[in-house]
Motif scaffolding. Structure first.
Motif, mmCIF file in Angstrom:
data_model
loop_
_atom_site.group_PDB
_atom_site.id
_atom_site.type_symbol
_atom_site.label_atom_id
_atom_site.label_comp_id
_atom_site.label_asym_id
_atom_site.label_seq_id
_atom_site.Cartn_x
_atom_site.Cartn_y
_atom_site.Cartn_z
ATOM 1 N N CYS A 133 -3.749 12.006 0.501
ATOM 2 C CA CYS A 133 -2.977 13.225 0.637
ATOM 3 C C CYS A 133 -2.456 13.307 2.072
ATOM 4 O O CYS A 133 -2.691 12.425 2.880
ATOM 5 N N THR A 134 -1.771 14.376 2.380
ATOM 6 C CA THR A 134 -1.262 14.551 3.736
ATOM 7 C C THR A 134 -1.714 15.885 4.281
ATOM 8 O O THR A 134 -1.847 16.868 3.563
ATOM 9 N N VAL A 135 -1.978 15.906 5.556
ATOM 10 C CA VAL A 135 -2.246 17.165 6.237
ATOM 11 C C VAL A 135 -0.900 17.837 6.488
ATOM 12 O O VAL A 135 0.059 17.176 6.868
ATOM 13 N N PRO A 136 -0.784 19.154 6.262
ATOM 14 C CA PRO A 136 0.490 19.828 6.459
ATOM 15 C C PRO A 136 1.099 19.491 7.812
ATOM 16 O O PRO A 136 0.466 19.610 8.845
ATOM 17 N N GLY A 137 2.346 19.019 7.765
ATOM 18 C CA GLY A 137 3.078 18.697 8.976
ATOM 19 C C GLY A 137 2.925 17.273 9.427
ATOM 20 O O GLY A 137 3.632 16.823 10.311
ATOM 21 N N SER A 138 1.938 16.516 8.857
ATOM 22 C CA SER A 138 1.733 15.156 9.345
ATOM 23 C C SER A 138 2.656 14.171 8.677
ATOM 24 O O SER A 138 3.192 13.268 9.308
ATOM 25 N N GLY A 139 2.827 14.298 7.355
ATOM 26 C CA GLY A 139 3.705 13.397 6.620
ATOM 27 C C GLY A 139 3.235 11.963 6.602
ATOM 28 O O GLY A 139 3.998 11.059 6.303
ATOM 29 N N GLN A 140 1.941 11.710 6.939
ATOM 30 C CA GLN A 140 1.436 10.352 7.003
ATOM 31 C C GLN A 140 0.360 10.140 5.941
ATOM 32 O O GLN A 140 -0.452 11.017 5.678
ATOM 33 N N LYS A 141 0.391 8.965 5.334
ATOM 34 C CA LYS A 141 -0.630 8.605 4.360
ATOM 35 C C LYS A 141 -1.499 7.489 4.939
ATOM 36 O O LYS A 141 -1.120 6.803 5.869
ATOM 37 N N SER A 142 -2.677 7.336 4.363
ATOM 38 C CA SER A 142 -3.581 6.306 4.847
ATOM 39 C C SER A 142 -3.136 4.933 4.361
ATOM 40 O O SER A 142 -2.438 4.789 3.368
ATOM 41 N N SER A 143 -3.559 3.914 5.092
ATOM 42 C CA SER A 143 -3.322 2.529 4.695
ATOM 43 C C SER A 143 -4.544 2.025 3.937
ATOM 44 O O SER A 143 -5.629 2.589 4.017
ATOM 45 N N ARG A 144 -4.369 0.906 3.227
ATOM 46 C CA ARG A 144 -5.426 0.412 2.356
ATOM 47 C C ARG A 144 -5.542 -1.106 2.438
ATOM 48 O O ARG A 144 -4.547 -1.823 2.486
ATOM 49 N N ILE A 145 -6.794 -1.589 2.487
ATOM 50 C CA ILE A 145 -7.110 -2.999 2.276
ATOM 51 C C ILE A 145 -7.971 -3.072 1.030
ATOM 52 O O ILE A 145 -8.953 -2.348 0.902
ATOM 53 N N LYS A 146 -7.603 -3.952 0.121
ATOM 54 C CA LYS A 146 -8.299 -4.044 -1.160
ATOM 55 C C LYS A 146 -8.899 -5.435 -1.323
ATOM 56 O O LYS A 146 -8.260 -6.439 -1.001
ATOM 57 N N PHE A 147 -10.129 -5.498 -1.836
ATOM 58 C CA PHE A 147 -10.770 -6.795 -2.063
ATOM 59 C C PHE A 147 -11.819 -6.654 -3.156
ATOM 60 O O PHE A 147 -12.231 -5.541 -3.519
ATOM 61 N N SER A 148 -12.254 -7.780 -3.675
ATOM 62 C CA SER A 148 -13.312 -7.785 -4.684
ATOM 63 C C SER A 148 -14.553 -8.456 -4.106
ATOM 64 O O SER A 148 -14.464 -9.325 -3.238
ATOM 65 N N ILE A 149 -15.700 -8.034 -4.593
ATOM 66 C CA ILE A 149 -16.982 -8.648 -4.251
ATOM 67 C C ILE A 149 -17.629 -9.089 -5.550
ATOM 68 O O ILE A 149 -17.869 -8.256 -6.437
ATOM 69 N N GLN A 150 -17.895 -10.374 -5.672
ATOM 70 C CA GLN A 150 -18.433 -10.906 -6.926
ATOM 71 C C GLN A 150 -19.817 -11.501 -6.711
ATOM 72 O O GLN A 150 -20.037 -12.301 -5.797
ATOM 73 N N ASN A 151 -20.736 -11.099 -7.562
ATOM 74 C CA ASN A 151 -22.057 -11.717 -7.613
ATOM 75 C C ASN A 151 -21.944 -12.967 -8.471
ATOM 76 O O ASN A 151 -21.716 -12.894 -9.669
ATOM 77 N N THR A 152 -22.103 -14.133 -7.892
ATOM 78 C CA THR A 152 -21.949 -15.388 -8.623
ATOM 79 C C THR A 152 -23.229 -15.815 -9.327
ATOM 80 O O THR A 152 -23.247 -16.865 -9.989
ATOM 81 N N LYS A 159 -18.427 -8.164 -10.775
ATOM 82 C CA LYS A 159 -17.384 -8.141 -9.752
ATOM 83 C C LYS A 159 -16.973 -6.680 -9.537
ATOM 84 O O LYS A 159 -16.637 -5.977 -10.488
ATOM 85 N N LYS A 160 -17.004 -6.230 -8.286
ATOM 86 C CA LYS A 160 -16.592 -4.872 -7.945
ATOM 87 C C LYS A 160 -15.369 -4.913 -7.055
ATOM 88 O O LYS A 160 -15.266 -5.757 -6.162
ATOM 89 N N GLU A 161 -14.462 -3.988 -7.304
ATOM 90 C CA GLU A 161 -13.297 -3.842 -6.432
ATOM 91 C C GLU A 161 -13.585 -2.770 -5.383
ATOM 92 O O GLU A 161 -14.045 -1.679 -5.701
ATOM 93 N N ILE A 162 -13.316 -3.117 -4.139
ATOM 94 C CA ILE A 162 -13.580 -2.241 -2.999
ATOM 95 C C ILE A 162 -12.271 -2.036 -2.240
ATOM 96 O O ILE A 162 -11.437 -2.943 -2.156
ATOM 97 N N SER A 163 -12.113 -0.851 -1.678
ATOM 98 C CA SER A 163 -10.967 -0.583 -0.808
ATOM 99 C C SER A 163 -11.448 0.017 0.503
ATOM 100 O O SER A 163 -12.430 0.756 0.547
ATOM 101 N N ILE A 164 -10.734 -0.340 1.562
ATOM 102 C CA ILE A 164 -10.917 0.305 2.862
ATOM 103 C C ILE A 164 -9.671 1.141 3.114
ATOM 104 O O ILE A 164 -8.560 0.614 3.172
ATOM 105 N N LEU A 165 -9.863 2.452 3.229
ATOM 106 C CA LEU A 165 -8.759 3.355 3.552
ATOM 107 C C LEU A 165 -8.868 3.691 5.040
ATOM 108 O O LEU A 165 -9.929 4.129 5.498
ATOM 109 N N TYR A 166 -7.786 3.486 5.768
ATOM 110 C CA TYR A 166 -7.895 3.634 7.223
ATOM 111 C C TYR A 166 -6.631 4.263 7.804
ATOM 112 O O TYR A 166 -5.563 4.248 7.200
#
Length: 506
Positions: free
Chosen positions: A49-68, A137-144
């Protein structure tokens, strides 16, 4: 760093305020209200979401972690370096972010921590713990937020601690919620068990509710309420983990951030609680503000029978020709706590002028501990190759019942009871087979092996103690060996991490 949902934050903050004086409450309430407004604003940003007046959204890195592996794995440390993350997203920093799992808009936050490992003032590693089912296998995201300079920190459900305690006559001490380790000046490590706290006992008729992970009946809840324990009313926030079928369970109250441990004995179910972080219990009574001088402290039990050298996973110098053990000196050394966080804690000791055979070396010894894990990771770095007559020696105590060395697997192990001969105890050390010249007889009370740093001067190994008087105990030698076999298998097969390209608009 802080990464939890708002409703849990409110619970955590209110619980802290209740134990303060009236004056302290007013001051801390003002601070927490201000901090909470910043935290909620930050969560709104990173949630997309955005804070009023900021107009900026977060960035994302997405990856999976798999137990083999075809086995379940719990509390697995996942460590990502800033270099790994910047290879995916060059603008990422570890100042303002959250780690989440699940589908977008229904994501669950994972507690995480960012550390400055190289001590240059910039966070360079991100760490979190994850549970993985067999071959899951789990999908994980880093929001920054890339341009945020300030950091919001709030310890939530802190599971580790590290500190320097001169009154312990030690270099430093580390603990997880399971065990504590004291690092001695001569290189020895002393292990302490944490006694589980018995709360109450109920009839085994309630076992079915634990086995089926069903909503608790009013009758079962009433036993908790009788002892002023109010479990969450949200079914999705009350999880039952079966540690040992028919014998051990863990009740996890996610909303209140409390765990309760159940052990079956005869026709009864005994309910226990962990004493949590408790290094202060080792301090002399007059230096421990929480200690009642009229009550003997029995919460921490020393597990290492011989503390004068090596101990549980400690190290020393070994002179090959003279067959002599040389303790690590402490003159001129300095110690720093690299991390004292919720997920892991790290202590680093540096001897810039280590005298070995008349030559001067720099020795760096770094020790890691992770939440909900009983082991220590040790990393030794020597700035150049040691003289041929010298090696590093590491080891564990010989407990009374039995012990062994498996040179093919790189394992030292010992099984018996604690020094009070009250509860079963296992100790082990896992070492790199390519960096050893074999076992050595340094002391009749120890199992020791020589290790050699690699060409870069580096050496790593893992040590642990498992005590049945605590919340994670193991009762038999057979179970202990199974535990070690699983640990070595998981160490050889780390979860597979795969970065996922983002779709347009993500």
């Amino acid at each position: 760093m802080f990464y939890l949902t708002c409703n849990i934050i409110k619970i955590n903050i209110s619980s802290r305020i209740r134990i303060m004086s009236n004056t302290e409450q007013k001051l801390h309430m003002h601070i927490f209200k201000y901090g909470l407004s910043l935290i909620i604003s930050f969560l709104i940003i990173v949630a997309g979401c955005t804070v009023p007046g900021s107009g900026q959204k977060s960035s994302r890195i997405k990856f999976s972690i798999q137990n083999t592996l075809p086995i379940e794995r719990k509390n697995v440390p996942i460590v990502l370096t800033i270099d790994q993350l910047q290879n995916v997203s060059p603008d990422i920093t570890l100042n303002a972010l959250v780690v989440v799992t699940g589908k977008e808009r229904r994501e669950t936050m994972i507690p995480a921590q960012a550390d400055d490992i190289n001590y240059d003032g910039e966070r360079d590693q991100l760490v979190f713990l994850i549970n993985l089912a067999a071959e899951e296998k789990k999908e994980i995201s880093i929001l920054y937020k890339p341009n945020v300079k300030a950091t919001v920190t709030l310890d939530v459900n802190k599971q580790t601690r590290a500190g320097i305690f001169p009154k312990l006559h030690a270099v430093a001490a580390l603990e997880s919620d399971l065990l504590a380790y004291v690092l001695k000046p001569n290189g020895a490590v002393v292990a302490y068990g944490k006694k589980r706290e018995h709360l109450f006992t109920v009839d085994k008729m309630f076992q079915n509710e634990l086995d089926n992970n069903a909503p608790f009946s009013p009758e079962f809840r009433l036993h908790f309420e009788t002892y002023n324990i109010n479990l969450t009313q949200r079914p999705q926030a009350l999880i039952i983990d079966i540690e040992k079928p028919e014998h051990r369970w863990v009740i996890r109250d996610l909303e209140n951030q409390e765990d309760f441990y159940v052990r079956k004995s005869d026709e009864q179910l005994n309910i226990y609680k962990s004493i949590g972080l408790s290094l202060n219990a080792l301090l002399p009574k007059q230096d421990n503000p929480k200690h009642d001088n009229n009550v003997e402290d029995t919460t921490m039990v020393v597990l290492t029978p011989h503390v004068d050298r090596i101990g549980c996973g400690g190290f020393a110098l070994w002179h090959k020709t003279e067959q002599r053990l040389i303790p690590i000196p402490n003159e001129g050394d300095y110690v720093r706590v690299l991390a004292n966080g919720s997920i892991r804690s790290i202590v680093q000791r540096i001897l810039p002028n280590w005298n070995v055979g008349g030559e001067t070396f720099q020795l760096t010894y770094t020790t890691y501990i992770y939440g909900s894990n009983p082991w220590l990771e040790h990393y030794i770095h020597v700035d150049r190759q040691l003289p041929p007559d010298y090696a590093i020696v590491v080891g564990i105590p010989k407990l009374k019942e039995t012990f062994g060395v498996d040179e093919d697997k790189g394992l030292l192990w010992s099984w018996g009871t604690d020094p009070n001969e009250t509860d079963s105890l296992g100790m082990a050390l896992i070492y790199p087979t390519a960096q050893t010249s074999g076992p050595v007889d340094t002391d009749p009370s120890l199992i020791t092996i020589t290790l050699h740093p690699d060409d870069a001067g580096r050496l790593g190994y893992r040590s642990l103690a498992i005590w049945n008087g605590g919340i994670n105990g193991i009762e038999t030698q057979a179970e202990f060996k199974q535990y070690l076999q699983k640990m070595m298998t998981t160490m050889e097969n780390v979860p597979r991490i795969t970065f996922i390209p983002l779709e347009e608009g993500q």
